[in-house]
Design an enzyme around this catalytic site. Structure first.
Site, PDB file in Angstrom:
ATOM      1  N   CYS A  45       3.983  -3.265  10.247  1.00  0.00           N
ATOM      2  CA  CYS A  45       4.163  -4.551   9.573  1.00  0.00           C
ATOM      3  C   CYS A  45       2.884  -5.379   9.714  1.00  0.00           C
ATOM      4  CB  CYS A  45       5.357  -5.300  10.174  1.00  0.00           C
ATOM      5  SG  CYS A  45       6.944  -4.809   9.455  1.00  0.00           S
ATOM      6  N   HIS A  71       8.847  -4.174   5.310  1.00  0.00           N
ATOM      7  CA  HIS A  71       9.409  -3.179   6.215  1.00  0.00           C
ATOM      8  C   HIS A  71      10.630  -2.463   5.633  1.00  0.00           C
ATOM      9  CE1 HIS A  71      10.097  -1.448  10.201  1.00  0.00           C
ATOM     10  NE2 HIS A  71      11.374  -1.758  10.078  1.00  0.00           N
ATOM     11  N   ASN A 117       6.928  11.873   5.228  1.00  0.00           N
ATOM     12  CA  ASN A 117       8.183  12.232   5.879  1.00  0.00           C
ATOM     13  C   ASN A 117       9.077  11.018   5.782  1.00  0.00           C
ATOM     14  OD1 ASN A 117       7.301  14.780   6.773  1.00  0.00           O
ATOM     15  ND2 ASN A 117       6.379  13.890   8.614  1.00  0.00           N
ATOM     16  N   SER A 135       9.166   8.700  12.424  1.00  0.00           N
ATOM     17  CA  SER A 135       9.392   7.923  13.634  1.00  0.00           C
ATOM     18  C   SER A 135       9.316   6.418  13.381  1.00  0.00           C
ATOM     19  CB  SER A 135       8.410   8.357  14.727  1.00  0.00           C
ATOM     20  OG  SER A 135       7.102   8.494  14.222  1.00  0.00           O
ATOM     21  N   HIS A 162       5.851   4.424   4.522  1.00  0.00           N
ATOM     22  CA  HIS A 162       4.489   4.929   4.723  1.00  0.00           C
ATOM     23  C   HIS A 162       4.443   6.437   4.562  1.00  0.00           C
ATOM     24  CE1 HIS A 162       6.171   6.070   8.609  1.00  0.00           C
ATOM     25  NE2 HIS A 162       5.095   6.803   8.841  1.00  0.00           N
ATOM     26  N   GLN A 181       1.414   9.896   5.084  1.00  0.00           N
ATOM     27  CA  GLN A 181       0.259  10.294   5.869  1.00  0.00           C
ATOM     28  C   GLN A 181      -0.684  11.120   5.004  1.00  0.00           C
ATOM     29  OE1 GLN A 181       0.769  11.594   9.956  1.00  0.00           O
ATOM     30  NE2 GLN A 181       2.984  11.366   9.801  1.00  0.00           N
TER      31      GLN A 181
END
Ligand SMILES: O=P(O)(O)O[C@H]1O[C@H](CO)[C@@H](O)[C@H](O)[C@H]1O
Ligand SMILES: O=P(O)(O)O[C@H]1O[C@H](CO)[C@@H](O)[C@H](O)[C@H]1O
Lengths: 364, 364
Positions: free
Chosen positions: A55, A122, A167, A175, A180, A182
């Protein structure tokens, strides 16, 4: 006489991309399920979570701060799986025919890992974002791709292949629920991509054509596995799908990588992502978990590499029956062969018929 | 100068059994974990559960009853993934070079699926069973192997390869905690086994030796990946392991299948299973989940198939850090390349040093 029915009788299908087989047992979906249940996603997350390191304005584990970003933001992963600098692997005389040279083949790998925040909010996910904001995610992928390609040339960074992925959901090992993805950049072409490139070359050699070009033509003719399409992309449940509602997003004509997309093609990719992930969420009325990733040309591709590459995205979602019952790819799958419980055509039909415009939460 | 350190620097290792690579990032285990937690196994299950369809005397979903068995018991899976009889796939002229023939390769698969109860006691697991009772499990595998081989010849049943496996724990998709495994028998050799056979043939062709024979010799020389051994078997964390505490149980000399084990070799296999699964449970003081399976010669193997086959078992356990934190093989792993967070040598050292005789629950 009874006839062979693809939606009732067991068969194997060949995956020409990875040179492997999948076992399809469509009648098996009828068995009862007494095993692990997933926790359905909660939607009561706040727009800003003071404890979330993704955040805006918050501190990360390493002491770095996430800035007050307003649309997307990428940064180097605080726990990268590969690093740009490390000592080199001791040279060993690989020409000697020793057991070690035969059986313990090893390569050093350098590279870099990045985290890409899709939105400062978020509690959003791709299907809940506006198409225009997903366009910004695509632009960020392009920026990263171009920047790393440039650093590879100008700063001799060990960057060859950029694997962009997401993911989504705890069931897929995510997690942090902040939206988001990667991007891991390696100096080698990773295994799954290398397999595809090998298959593309073999196909071109044998048929003087592009495997994915021919595949797109065939799927557009058959129609039964198409989930959605627009001018630039086709979404299909591949003939050889493993995960219950696996899909492939594939460009209709050859586009080697995301950096070659025109502005309207970028809009089309954003639309595809929005519609597909909305359909996914609507399927079991849950925030649908998956791993997805982009397969495309390596950075600074040679002409040969560009000729071989055909932009596509794989979506691998684990859910099978409901928001809480997933498919486990375990014993027989790991030791023998992946096995699925419904046909690609059955999965495609369900996804095709789902609303891709209105997210189920809008009707709650 | 700093030297390359296998336990700190990223590298890739080649798996010669499956012709694929794994990325090893040993420093990555340091990152914090905020994701999904597994439910640790409860040990308060009763010896007999009236609701368990695998407990003696109980009824199953299909109305069949499980008899009052006293040691092991096997029966046909009530929801088999493959069946012995189904209509044949329509013959299609595969010689024509059509897109469909190129891209939609399909085979019919018949076969049969079995469930094997290891013990009538609902609350046991292999590590909690006596070695003599594990010997009976091995004998049951042998009986099933021999029976299906016989039926293939005498009754022309479509049985070629018997994949014996166990999914243990809810994290590995096990839907019933009663100690049991499965065995799926197909008329084709499943993908993972076919890949190994291909690698064995290639290795023999190139080196005039057995891949696993050479591998055993090399591991016995290096010692760093050995977890446990007895006269007949070696347990190693393979050089190319993917799962954090993956192991391979491999016969020291060539034994093509479980039905070729002598009585003392059977004892040795039972001991290996008991010690390895005890070490696994002791690692995180939990009933350790895994998928395991036996790779061996096909049923009614030809001389060529017997020559190629080398009995071994793979154990694929998901736990990484504790009883509740597993490794997710997701985004990068599915799209790029499997990635692990500790070296095979680190995992082997931990498993080697654990007690393999006394189960942690005996000390509670
Ligand atoms: O047969 P079970 O225990 O119900 O099912 C389990 O094992 C099978 C074989 O590995 C898998 O296909 C299933 O996904 C898994 O849940
Ligand atoms: O990087 P994260 O989100 O902490 O970790 C997640 O994605 C990685 C890349 O697919 C995996 O290696 C991890 O097992 C998974 O938990």
């Amino acid at each position: 006489v009874e006839h062979f029915d693809f939606s009732d009788h067991s068969h194997r299908r060949y995956n020409p991309l990875t040179d492997s087989w999948v076992l399809v047992s469509p009648h098996r979906a009828k068995r009862p399920w007494l095993g692990q249940q997933e926790t359905p996603s909660k939607s009561d997350a706040p727009e800003y979570d003071p404890k979330c390191y993704l955040c805006p304005g918050n501190e990360r584990a390493t002491g770095n701060s996430t800035p007050n970003y307003e649309s997307t933001f990428f940064f180097q992963n605080d726990y990268p799986a590969v690093k740009t600098v490390q000592p080199s692997l001791p040279a060993n005389d690989k020409t000697k025919d020793t057991l070690k040279n035969r059986l313990f083949q090893t390569e050093s790998v350098r590279g870099n890992c990045f985290v890409i925040c899709f939105s400062p909010k978020h509690n959003l996910t791709l299907p809940l974002m506006k198409q225009q904001d997903i366009v910004k995610v695509v632009s960020t992928w392009q920026t990263l791709y171009n920047q790393l390609a440039k650093e590879a040339v100008e700063e001799k960074k060990p960057y060859k292949y950029l694997q962009i992925f997401e993911n989504k959901g705890t069931a897929m090992g995510c997690s942090n629920l902040h939206p988001h993805g990667q991007a891991w950049c390696l100096e080698s072409v990773p295994n799954e991509v290398a397999k595809e490139f090998k298959s593309f070359d073999k196909y071109k050699h044998e048929h003087n054509a592009d495997l994915l070009g021919d595949y797109v033509a065939l799927e557009m003719q058959e129609k039964s596995r198409i989930v959605f399409e627009n001018d630039t992309f086709l979404v299909v449940v591949p003939y050889w799908a493993v995960w219950p509602f696996e899909t492939m997003v594939v460009s209709k004509k050859k586009i080697p990588s995301i950096v070659k997309l025109t502005d309207s093609e970028k809009q089309d990719l954003a639309q595809i992502i929005k519609v597909l992930t909305t359909k996914y969420d609507n399927l079991f009325q849950t925030s649908f978990p998956y791993s997805m990733g982009i397969h495309q040309a390596p950075l600074n591709a040679t002409q040969e590499e560009l000729d071989r590459s055909w932009l596509h995205l794989h979506f691998y979602p684990p859910l099978l029956r409901s928001a809480t019952v997933r498919k486990f790819l375990v014993g027989f799958e790991l030791l023998g062969e992946p096995q699925r419980d419904l046909t690609a055509e059955q999965a495609a039909e369900r996804l095709r018929n789902l609303d891709g415009n209105t997210h189920y939460t809008e009707n709650l």
